[in-house]
Each structure stands twice: as C-alpha cells, then as structure tokens.
Motif scaffolding. Sequence first.
Motif, PDB file in Angstrom:
ATOM      1  N   UNK A   4       0.821  -1.342  -0.059  1.00 56.29           N
ATOM      2  CA  UNK A   4       0.026  -0.147   0.004  1.00 56.29           C
ATOM      3  C   UNK A   4       0.794   1.289   0.170  1.00 56.29           C
ATOM      4  N   UNK A   5       1.825   1.332   0.693  1.00 56.61           N
ATOM      5  CA  UNK A   5       2.802   2.223   0.678  1.00 56.61           C
ATOM      6  C   UNK A   5       3.457   2.615  -0.613  1.00 56.61           C
ATOM      7  N   UNK A   6       3.880   1.544  -1.208  1.00 59.10           N
ATOM      8  CA  UNK A   6       4.420   1.739  -2.495  1.00 59.10           C
ATOM      9  C   UNK A   6       3.341   2.402  -3.618  1.00 59.10           C
ATOM     10  N   UNK A   7       2.068   1.652  -3.410  1.00 58.49           N
ATOM     11  CA  UNK A   7       1.268   2.238  -4.464  1.00 58.49           C
ATOM     12  C   UNK A   7       1.102   3.883  -3.855  1.00 58.49           C
ATOM     13  N   UNK A   8       0.950   4.203  -2.671  1.00 58.11           N
ATOM     14  CA  UNK A   8       0.614   5.688  -2.703  1.00 58.11           C
ATOM     15  C   UNK A   8       1.599   6.483  -2.890  1.00 58.11           C
ATOM     16  N   UNK A   9       2.863   6.054  -2.630  1.00 57.48           N
ATOM     17  CA  UNK A   9       4.070   6.663  -3.245  1.00 57.48           C
ATOM     18  C   UNK A   9       4.148   6.877  -4.581  1.00 57.48           C
TER      19      UNK A   9
END
Length: 90
Positions: A4-9
């Motif tokens: 999720x962190x990668x997608x938001x970034x």
Amino acid sequence: SDDESVRVSTFAAQLASFDIDDDARLKGIYESLTIDCRLTGENISQLTGLDVEDVEGAVCDPRTVPIEKKYALAIKGSYLVNAVNRARGQ
C-alpha cells in the motif's frame, strides 16, 4: 502494508508529473501495453478498433501521428491499460 505504501508513493509521483509532454504520455501508454502487457500493435488494434499504423506510430514516435487521431489513441489505450491491470488483479 508495504504494498500500500508503494502504491501511494507511486500515485503521489504520478500526480507530481503533470508537466510531462502529451506525446511522451501517449508513448508511455503504448509502451505499457507493448512492454508490460506484452501486446503487439496488431493485438491493440484488434482490441480497440484503432488503425495498426497509428498504434505503431504511438509506440515509435507519437509526433508522427496526426493530432486528430491522438485523442482516440489516448482514450482507448488508457482504457486498455486499465482493463489489463484489472484482469491481472492490480
């Protein structure tokens, strides 16, 4: 989660990239379809109803594609990228 962190970034980076040239964006759409999705120009043409020459022009050099065809290329190509990603579960 890490995913999720990668997608938001990634989303934030894409939002910050609005100064990218439209021809570069069009080429990016078709590079995603041909490289990431492994579709050929002929596959894309059959799936979208676009002329294969225009599809191949978008991949090689979007500046060679007439302006009146770029809108259909962008909309249909973008939709196809989204459809492929949904089919992959992304």
